[in-house]
Enzyme design. Structure first.
Site: not given
Lengths: 418, 418
Positions: A142, A144, A191, A295-298
């Site tokens: 995750t 998070d 987050g 979404y770019l970050q994950r």
């Protein structure tokens, strides 16, 4: 011991390294053909098991499976589907057991967050009460970073690295422009309940960048926030705001839910970043820019943390080893030994202690004034973003694998989910 | 010939490679100490020249100057400040000449887009009419890729690579989630008047990703757009929308206008993505996610195109060589020789042909239906995103240089800009 098949599924929001865990599971299973027959993957997560829509990973080449290590997203599809309690929906759990039985599946590897740890735990209980031997192992995942017991969760380190790198780069851009143009840059990060990801933006303070972080853990206080931005802009000429999507007012209302209107009277749609930016503009008059990474970050496998990739693989690998050791209802974990130089070992946690428990940021990871991270937090975060693990490139783009995902012939009647 | 000093300034929005051009200018100038004394940089662009706020780059180490090649943003500060016409504000041009005269500056290197090419051209004219010899050379820079004559502009290739990589990664994420969750992902990219950057998102179609591009060149047609998204989601299960910040309705209204304007009177944009996402949700009911890349895209040195970095450096280098060859009022350009394998040479363009002319996407770079790019566009774009040129990392973050930026002692009275 008999050879049994394994089931592997990806659950919930995917990450840039969940496929590295899949790679660890499948490669390790393939090294034990005497104990594990084929790894069947659920198409779209646990839904694939309910629908008996299984993928035969045995038909993928060794090269394709190895390429999962550098491929973001969920190679077999994921789903957001939480099984209800055993009491409320026993037939779904029984269906899973039936499907596993029909395909000689004795190992259940579930790669996800808190909800899937709960499902995994219930499956292990049910298999015991139904007299069907099943070893249920949870593989943590995750962005998070909110699972308990484990020091960190695969997926988080890479998002943290993306956020720290992006915040640094955009802040340097703003610093260049501040004399006549943009003075405040706002970046919104994921987050919803815990500020782990937002905290990563605070790592750029080491490089002299003035940053204000808006954590979900600290109720939003607009006058104090504006005073802080004002002071930083007066001193440094610019500042960067990292706002968590979960940042909220004292009454629990998310910042993003606040219905602001643009100059034309149209309601501004979604996004904490534009709300915060507009607030700065109106109160202080500063020119702003804002970004929402979403979404770019994950998905940003191109800038994944080498530490994170390694741990994601190792936890997948360890999950299979635990199964082969006869363990059940457990999750492999990261146990930190030292911050610097970073050392860790793989431990285990019982699933009943993991399921449905959220880990929040310790208060002493956030500075007393609530706007930045403490040294303790910095020492925690830094090892997790160490190292680069670049994918191969062809024609200017990363080479990411798309598996063939051959279906396993069905043996059972169709099943309707609730 | 006498030894003269040089002036270098960065103008307008910065990029991830504008410092590579600065590196090319300064390193090349340092190789000719017999002709060029010191390179003085303008602090915050041309404003630094007007205020006689010059930076002595001669006091930076060779290592620091070399590190500019891998450092995003504008190392000396940039500005959004357009000089008015000679007729309307002759005193500012005259002030520049006075400052240059006071500091023995005979070479003027201006690193920017169309507006700065115009300023550069006017300076060359004025220096002639004022009898002060000044060689004015423009170094092209703009992520918008909208300068004429040159085949491409430094800054663009890296943004194109960032957009293509990010679109690929986020699209794979959505593909994983589409069974039960997000089906449409919207990414907003820069490009106010020309769709060059948005076009880069179309490169992922080669990998089977369904993409709809909303170009500034094609007036927005909501019903046709929604029908296209609907068809793609029905066929592929998901789709990605790349929307340019410059996408607008037939009457010229941008999809999202914040109502604020920048120093040039251009509307400050941002927020087309949430508008488009909401439209999809309302008409088709699909779950969506959206991202606004904003500064992240133009600052993303961590994923810069090696081709772009190389060209940025070479154009800075060539600018100095042109000055040493006695050229004036010119800009070095990229002349493409072949698409594959990619070959180019450095040419020159006269500044009067460059200034204030915008280059739009040719209509045959956009598919007939307006939603995607053509093979011709693909052949144009692909060489520009080739190669990776990673910065060094320390402690998990890129090592970017911050120069000391020592001021040059002033010799003139203060000056008030208009």
């Amino acid at each position: 011991m008999p050879t049994l098949n394994a089931f592997y599924a990806q659950s919930g929001g995917v990450t840039s390294v969940i496929n590295a865990s899949a790679c660890g599971v499948i490669e390790t299973a393939r090294r034990h053909p005497d104990r594990i027959g084929t790894v069947y993957a659920g198409r779209n997560g646990i839904l694939g098991a309910l629908a008996e829509d299984l993928i035969d990973t045995g038909r993928e080449s060794a090269e394709a499976i190895a390429a999962l290590r550098t491929t973001p997203s969920g190679a077999f599809g994921s789903c957001r589907y939480k099984l209800k309690s055993l009491e409320k929906n026993r037939r779904e759990y029984e269906r899973l057991i039936e499907v596993f039985k029909a395909h000689d599946i004795g190992y259940f590897f579930y790669n996800g967050g808190g909800d899937s740890a709960d499902t995994c735990f219930k499956m292990s209980q049910l298999s015991q009460s139904m007299g069907y031997p099943l070893q249920a192992i949870h593989v943590p995942k995750t962005i998070d970073n909110d699972l308990p017991i484990t020091d960190c969760c695969p997926g988080f380190g890479s998002v943290a690295k993306y956020v720290a790198v992006s915040t640094l780069e955009a802040s340097m851009d703003v610093r260049s422009m501040a004399a006549t143009s943009t003075k405040v840059f706002v970046i919104e990060v994921m987050g919803r309940h815990a500020g782990w990801i937002a905290a990563a933006g605070g790592l750029v303070a080491d490089q002299g960048i003035p940053v204000v972080i808006l954590f979900p853990e600290i109720p939003f206080d607009p006058p104090a926030f504006l005073a802080r931005v004002d002071a930083l802009v007066k001193y440094h000429g610019y500042c960067t705001v990292v706002v968590s999507e979960g940042c909220h007012h004292p009454d629990g209302t998310f910042i993003a839910e606040q219905g602001t209107k643009d100059a034309f009277g149209h309601a501004q749609l979604g996004g904490a970043a534009p709300v915060v930016a507009q607030m700065v503009k109106e109160a202080l008059g500063h020119k702003f820019h804002w970004a929402v990474a979403d979404y770019l970050q994950r998905a940003a496998r191109h800038i994944a943390s080498a530490t994170d990739v390694k741990q994601a693989y190792e936890l997948g690998q360890r999950a299979v080893e635990l199964a082969l050791e006869g363990r059940n209802a457990v999750m492999p974990t990261i146990e930190r030994i030292a911050d610097e130089p970073y050392q860790y070992r793989i431990g285990t946690a019982p699933l009943d202690a993991v399921a449905n428990t959220e880990k929040f940021m310790p208060r002493d990871f956030i500075s007393e004034d609530g706007w930045s991270i403490t040294d303790k937090c910095r020492r925690y975060l830094l090892p997790l973003i160490q190292g680069e693990d670049y994918p191969a490139y062809s024609n200017g783009l990363p080479v990411y694998v798309t598996l063939e995902n051959h279906p396993v012939p069905k043996k059972l009647p169709a099943f309707e989910t609730a």
